[in-house]
Write an enzyme that holds these catalytic residues in place. Structure first.
Site, mmCIF file in Angstrom:
data_model
loop_
_atom_site.group_PDB
_atom_site.id
_atom_site.type_symbol
_atom_site.label_atom_id
_atom_site.label_comp_id
_atom_site.label_asym_id
_atom_site.label_seq_id
_atom_site.Cartn_x
_atom_site.Cartn_y
_atom_site.Cartn_z
ATOM 1 N N GLY A 100 0.773 -1.238 0.000
ATOM 2 C CA GLY A 100 0.000 0.000 0.000
ATOM 3 C C GLY A 100 0.800 1.281 0.000
ATOM 4 O O GLY A 100 0.234 2.348 -0.254
ATOM 5 N N TYR A 116 10.133 -9.124 -14.154
ATOM 6 C CA TYR A 116 8.891 -8.403 -13.855
ATOM 7 C C TYR A 116 7.799 -8.786 -14.853
ATOM 8 O O TYR A 116 6.668 -9.114 -14.476
ATOM 9 C CB TYR A 116 9.156 -6.898 -13.895
ATOM 10 N N GLN A 159 3.390 3.542 -5.333
ATOM 11 C CA GLN A 159 2.892 4.668 -6.116
ATOM 12 C C GLN A 159 1.363 4.711 -6.170
ATOM 13 O O GLN A 159 0.767 5.786 -6.163
ATOM 14 C CB GLN A 159 3.459 4.587 -7.536
ATOM 15 N N LEU A 160 0.742 3.545 -6.195
ATOM 16 C CA LEU A 160 -0.703 3.488 -6.421
ATOM 17 C C LEU A 160 -1.524 3.238 -5.160
ATOM 18 O O LEU A 160 -2.684 3.640 -5.093
ATOM 19 C CB LEU A 160 -1.017 2.388 -7.441
#
Length: 466
Positions: free
Chosen positions: A156, A288, A159-160
């Protein structure tokens, strides 16, 4: 007085008294109106043996009555477990079929203490997400229109996460959205709403959080991004893949609605790049990207196999003024604003013509909320592309110079990041998202630049004032 032989014989057909088991101890009626277990001395109405046997009968009667009282609740409990399980899950599941068989045996053959059948029954209905039955079925927890989902956001502090928590708290209430991370939150985040420690690699910890907080939606943002992942592949594999497995198992076990973001990095050099459709060849060349393809496929597998309500959006590069860049290949598009305001100069690590799909964070968060709230029957797929704009570093710099004419941009190419960018889509085809659940972006490049400068300019002025 002794009874006549006929009276004694007339009682010979009665059932044995309590405490005497016909199958294990042959019994016979005594002429003295007492019962005798074979092997004991004969008794007479007035003899010591009669009193001893009578006393034994009383003790046996008491034990039998006590055993019956103990046994009955366990039988009833087993039956209640059985009926409740049928109502909840349906009688066609293997667990219930097995439980039916065990419960019948337990109800017919419960011993005096009633313990063993209960143990068998409880072990039969226990469930572990690590041992999912072949035809198990999971369904999202439903809630009425007056209820709100209880949301957990992992990772959390990225960035988002903070931005999504703010949006969801406005929608569902402050206490219905829990941020989690393994890092200490800043004061403004800590005081803005519930925050807890959560390590996605700690399965037990995650499970306790979901159970104790009655979570119904889970947003899984924990991940190592592209450039950082390439620098530490082992850690990226652990966080991005092993952590995902924990999340999937817990979401399936507890019937959660699960959102896992994917990325433009889920595509590779062999994918069509301009535009890139939802369904095409995906051969990423970063850990990734590989982990995100794995997440997409595993989530869709759990959906089709177990009914997990899995939802996924492939994010383009996300531009936000709320947080500093976190190690992604598209981070140049965030860093350029910070450097432009602070120093008026920016060094870019990508070629000036490297075109990539981008999106302002407000559009990204709104898209996430919209797909989470979309009715399941409107979703023709479980993983969607979303897009807003595509631009190059040079085009972004030109738009910035409209507001800051003296901005100086130089280029110092990072081979690792440039190779990653060259393998990613140049433009996203998000027509399915627009058709299925009405996705529409609000920010194009001019609006993006103006919004970022306004936000960071005010923030910089406040910092100088302080």
């Amino acid at each position: 007085m002794r009874r006549k032989r006929g009276e004694s014989e007339g009682r010979a057909s009665e059932a044995p008294p309590m405490g005497v088991e016909p199958g294990s101890h042959p019994w016979k009626q005594m002429a003295a109106d007492t019962y005798k277990v074979e092997g004991e001395a004969d008794a007479t109405p007035n003899g010591d043996n009669t009193r001893a046997i009578t006393s034994a009968r009383r003790r046996s009667n008491a034990k039998q009555e006590t055993a019956s009282l103990i046994s009955l609740p366990f039988k009833t409990l087993i039956l209640l477990f059985f009926l409740t399980s049928i109502l909840i899950t349906g009688s066609n599941m293997p667990v219930i079929r097995n439980f039916t068989r065990v419960a019948k045996q337990a109800l017919l053959s419960t011993p005096g203490c009633g313990c063993q059948p209960l143990t068998v029954a409880v072990r039969t209905i226990s469930f572990s997400p690590r041992q999912v039955t072949s035809d198990a079925s999971f369904h999202s927890v439903s809630f009425s229109e007056t209820d709100h989902p209880k949301v957990l956001i992992t990772g959390g502090l990225g960035q988002l996460g903070v931005g999504l928590a703010k949006l969801l708290r406005k929608r569902f209430g402050k206490n219905n959205v829990i941020l989690s991370d393994i890092r200490k939150p800043p004061n403004n985040v800590f005081h803005s709403g519930p925050f807890i420690y959560s390590d996605i690699l700690d399965y037990k910890n995650l499970r306790e959080i979901v159970v104790n907080n009655r979570i119904t939606w889970l947003v899984h943002y924990s991940a190592l991004l592209s450039a950082v992942g390439e620098a530490n592949v082992a850690l990226a594999r652990s966080v991005n893949i092993t952590g995902l497995h924990n999340i999937l198992d817990i979401a399936a076990e507890h019937g959660l609605r699960l959102f896992v973001p994917s990325t433009i990095g889920a595509f590779g050099p062999s994918s069509p790049r301009n535009p890139t459709p939802d369904l095409c060849v995906q051969r990423p060349r970063t850990i990734y990207g590989v982990s995100k393809v794995h997440a997409e496929l595993m989530g869709e597998y759990y959906h089709h196999r177990y009914g997990l309500d899995f939802r996924c959006l492939r994010y383009p590069g996300i531009i936000s003024a709320d947080s500093m860049p976190g190690g992604g290949t598209t981070d140049y598009a965030v860093q350029i604003f910070h450097d432009a305001i602070k120093t008026g100069k920016f060094e870019c690590n990508l070629r000036p013509d490297s075109r990539l799909p981008m999106m302002y964070i407000d559009d990204c968060l709104r898209a996430t909320l919209e797909v989470l709230e979309a009715p399941a029957d409107t979703l023709s797929m479980r993983t969607y592309n979303i897009n807003a704009m595509s631009f190059t570093p040079e085009e972004l710099a030109q738009e910035l110079r409209k507001q800051m004419p003296e901005l100086e941009v130089t280029y110092n190419i990072d081979p690792v990041r440039q190779a990653i960018a060259d393998s990613w889509p140049m433009d996203f085809d998000d027509s399915n998202a627009r058709k299925d659940w009405g996705w529409k972006h609000d920010y194009d490049l001019p609006e993006l630049v103006q919004t970022m400068l306004n936000y960071l300019g005010v923030e910089t002025c406040m910092a100088h004032a302080n």
